[in-house]
Scaffold this motif. Sequence first.
Motif, PDB file in Angstrom:
ATOM      1  N   VAL A  12       0.856  -1.183   0.000  1.00  0.00           N
ATOM      2  CA  VAL A  12       0.000   0.000   0.000  1.00  0.00           C
ATOM      3  C   VAL A  12       0.897   1.240   0.000  1.00  0.00           C
ATOM      4  O   VAL A  12       1.828   1.329   0.791  1.00  0.00           O
ATOM      5  CB  VAL A  12      -0.933   0.000   1.228  1.00  0.00           C
ATOM      6  N   PRO A  13       0.631   2.207  -0.901  1.00  0.00           N
ATOM      7  CA  PRO A  13       1.441   3.426  -0.938  1.00  0.00           C
ATOM      8  C   PRO A  13       1.379   4.188   0.387  1.00  0.00           C
ATOM      9  O   PRO A  13       0.412   4.061   1.134  1.00  0.00           O
ATOM     10  CB  PRO A  13       0.792   4.256  -2.056  1.00  0.00           C
ATOM     11  N   THR A  14       2.403   4.988   0.663  1.00  0.00           N
ATOM     12  CA  THR A  14       2.406   5.797   1.886  1.00  0.00           C
ATOM     13  C   THR A  14       1.636   7.096   1.692  1.00  0.00           C
ATOM     14  O   THR A  14       1.339   7.787   2.661  1.00  0.00           O
ATOM     15  CB  THR A  14       3.838   6.132   2.324  1.00  0.00           C
ATOM     16  N   GLU A  15       1.307   7.413   0.439  1.00  0.00           N
ATOM     17  CA  GLU A  15       0.448   8.565   0.172  1.00  0.00           C
ATOM     18  C   GLU A  15      -0.301   8.337  -1.132  1.00  0.00           C
ATOM     19  O   GLU A  15       0.105   7.541  -1.968  1.00  0.00           O
ATOM     20  CB  GLU A  15       1.244   9.870   0.133  1.00  0.00           C
ATOM     21  N   PHE A  16      -1.426   9.017  -1.234  1.00  0.00           N
ATOM     22  CA  PHE A  16      -2.248   8.978  -2.439  1.00  0.00           C
ATOM     23  C   PHE A  16      -2.475  10.392  -2.929  1.00  0.00           C
ATOM     24  O   PHE A  16      -2.511  11.344  -2.138  1.00  0.00           O
ATOM     25  CB  PHE A  16      -3.639   8.380  -2.156  1.00  0.00           C
ATOM     26  N   LYS A  17      -2.677  10.529  -4.230  1.00  0.00           N
ATOM     27  CA  LYS A  17      -3.209  11.757  -4.797  1.00  0.00           C
ATOM     28  C   LYS A  17      -4.705  11.539  -4.934  1.00  0.00           C
ATOM     29  O   LYS A  17      -5.142  10.504  -5.437  1.00  0.00           O
ATOM     30  CB  LYS A  17      -2.619  12.045  -6.186  1.00  0.00           C
TER      31      LYS A  17
END
Length: 95
Positions: A12-17
């Motif tokens: 899972v990414p550490t941030e999303f746009k």
Amino acid sequence: MPLDFTKHFVTVPTEFKLRNNTDCSWKVTVKLMNGRVTLDQGWATYTAVHQMKIGYMVTFKLLIPDTLKVIIFDDDGIEVVNKCGKHDEAFAAKE
């Protein structure tokens, strides 16, 4: 995020746009809490800028591994359209 959603990621990414219906982007960080992936830094400001209220419904669609399309519906079920405005530069997504 539902666990069924997170199974689509190798990690899972550490941030999303977050991309809204007028193609504005916003950056939020992701945090693991009680075994679930939650939106963290940037989310509260996003909801304030987009004037989200209790009773609104929000849908998320994964566009690419780190970008979610966000559609907001008000308490009458009508899609909320927000123009890009000035917001906290720390969380504005850089294109």
